[in-house]
Design an enzyme around this catalytic site. Structure first.
Site, PDB file in Angstrom:
ATOM      1  N   ASP A  89      -0.854  -4.013   3.045  1.00  0.00           N
ATOM      2  CA  ASP A  89      -2.158  -3.367   3.154  1.00  0.00           C
ATOM      3  C   ASP A  89      -2.472  -3.005   4.594  1.00  0.00           C
ATOM      4  OD1 ASP A  89      -4.712  -2.473   2.671  1.00  0.00           O
ATOM      5  OD2 ASP A  89      -5.590  -4.460   2.417  1.00  0.00           O
ATOM      6  N   ASP A 332      -4.794   4.602   4.447  1.00  0.00           N
ATOM      7  CA  ASP A 332      -4.778   3.294   3.790  1.00  0.00           C
ATOM      8  C   ASP A 332      -3.662   3.214   2.754  1.00  0.00           C
ATOM      9  OD1 ASP A 332      -5.490   0.795   2.900  1.00  0.00           O
ATOM     10  OD2 ASP A 332      -7.262   1.455   1.804  1.00  0.00           O
TER      11      ASP A 332
END
Length: 482
Positions: A89, A332
């Site tokens: 992440d 992201d």
């Protein structure tokens, strides 16, 4: 043999060792696995898309700290542990995972393709001191004196700065749809051929709706790249990944997506990904924006989105980040779909719809079932306009392949109605909540990043995009590594 004659030989061996150590540490290749390859609980495409759209919206609206999912990597902690599988992440900055004894509240409500993984035993790991910078970072920069007081360190110890033996207090993290309480520990991280000693991680023994841990790759002190940079700057200061295109077909994600820590030979780079055809690969770069409120985010500026021949200008808050930390676009890996603010999204959709509606009829019932919009019935080959992301900078535009923004699938076939082909735009309306709550103005999701090598250059503070055949890139780099 005399010591004088052996010295040159020893020096030569030392130089050879240093050369190969330096060469091998320029790049570390790791496989990323898409959780779709292990997920069985979605019996229809509509169900899968509805789950992903709901999760993407939740992540965008809770941008203070959000749990990313989709792509995972594995490593070992300690000398005898089993591999730990975590979500990779770029939108968060902490590495944490479940450890024994572990209790997850309402985890049965959340899909977990890695539920067979047992919580990790960290009995041999070392607790982090309450006076360390890592402890302050985990507690949102609370002073070490306050943390030592929380750890019940006596006042005279605090005044003499001698409370290093007291353990960092447990910390609380809240996500968009879950939360956890964890403690900080240190141990040796084994990542492929690399061993990183005194690696700091969070041990979570209680979570709410969060059964799987996260490998944070953000810009914060506790992220994996930041800790790696202290050990090996050439590995930690630049990383990239190349996500194999899947279009939600599990069989297409059997091959791993390459995660590259460090850099590989620039000359070889020119010929990778083209199937040996000598393709020259050029990166398109845009500068990272500093975010004072969310320093771990990789924020960039967006000037607009071209739909066909018309460019829809982005609002000013997507081009820059203000002093309060509001604005910009977060690149992201942990959000699936790109989220845009309502006004900008509506303008892009209006231009897209103006072109597509000339040929295809809207499929409103599909929009209700999937959470995507607009969707269309496709009676013939889909006729959709080209789309281009125009980032801030000179020559910083990225042309998206059609499959990165328009998804075609079959609707129906359940015995009640005839199976028909439909297609949906894969951008999402993030609403106007960002204007009230602050934070990023938009998110560039991983679905739009498929088929690109996305490079995070922390030294030059820029993000790059290069069109790739990611499966071929994995094969080539893995072959060169061996």
């Amino acid at each position: 043999m005399s010591s004088s004659s052996s010295s040159p030989m020893l020096l030569l061996l030392l130089l050879i060792t240093l050369f190969f150590s330096h060469s091998s540490s320029q790049m570390l290749l790791l496989p990323l696995t898409h959780s779709l390859s292990k997920t069985q609980q979605f019996n229809t495409t509509h169900h899968l898309l509805k789950y992903i759209t709901t999760r993407s919206i939740s992540r965008f609206h809770h941008h203070q700290l959000s749990l990313g999912s989709d792509y995972t990597l594995s490593f070992n902690i300690g000398p005898h542990s089993q591999p730990i599988t975590l979500y990779m992440d770029t939108g968060s900055d902490l590495v944490w995972f479940p450890c024994t004894p572990f209790n997850c509240i309402l985890c049965e409500l959340k899909p977990n393709p890695y539920s067979s993984s047992a919580p990790t035993n960290i009995s041999h790991s070392t607790p982090v001191s309450c006076s360390s910078k890592a402890c302050c970072a985990a507690h949102s920069s609370i002073s070490s004196s306050d943390l030592c007081a929380m750890a019940r360190c006596p006042l005279d110890y605090i005044e003499t700065k001698d409370c290093g033996s007291f353990h960092c207090p447990p910390f609380y993290y809240a996500y968009g749809d879950g939360s956890l309480i964890a403690r900080l520990y240190r141990d040796t991280l084994s990542l492929s051929s690399l061993q990183l000693r005194n690696f700091t991680f969070g041990c979570a023994q209680t979570t709410f709706s969060e059964p799987t841990g996260v490998a944070g790759f953000g810009r914060g002190l506790l992220s994996l790249p930041s800790q790696l940079a202290k050990h090996s700057p050439q590995l930690g200061n630049r990383f990239s990944y190349c996500l194999v295109s899947h279009s939600f077909h599990p069989e297409r994600v059997r091959k791993p997506s390459p995660l590259i820590l460090g850099r590989y030979d620039d000359e070889k780079q020119k010929n990778i990904g083209g199937g040996g055809g000598g393709e020259v690969v050029e990166f398109v770069y845009t500068s990272m924006l500093e975010n004072p409120k969310h320093p771990y985010f990789y924020c960039v500026g967006l000037k607009g989105i071209s739909v066909g021949k018309k460019t829809v200008p982005a609002p000013g808050n997507l081009r820059r980040v203000n002093k309060r930390g509001d604005g910009g676009v977060v690149v992201d890996s942990g959000t699936t779909f790109t989220m845009l603010p309502a006004g900008f999204y509506n303008s892009v959709v209006a231009e897209f719809n103006r072109s597509v509606m000339r040929v295809h009829r809207r499929a409103r019932e599909v929009e209700m079932k999937t959470g995507l919009s607009p969707c269309y019935h496709l009676n013939a080959a889909a006729d959709v306009p080209a789309m281009e992301l125009r980032f801030v900078g000179v020559n910083s535009s990225v042309v998206l392949p059609r499959k990165n923004y328009f998804y075609e699938f079959l609707d129906g076939g359940d015995g009640l109605k005839k199976e028909r082909r439909v297609g949906c735009l894969m951008l999402m309306n993030g609403g106007d909540e960002f204007e009230v709550s602050g934070g990023p103005g938009a998110i560039l999701g991983n679905y739009q990043q498929q088929g690109f090598e996305v490079e995070y250059d922390l030294e030059k503070k820029r993000v790059g995009f290069a069109r790739r055949k990611c499966a071929s890139l994995w094969d080539r780099l893995n072959r060169d590594k061996n």
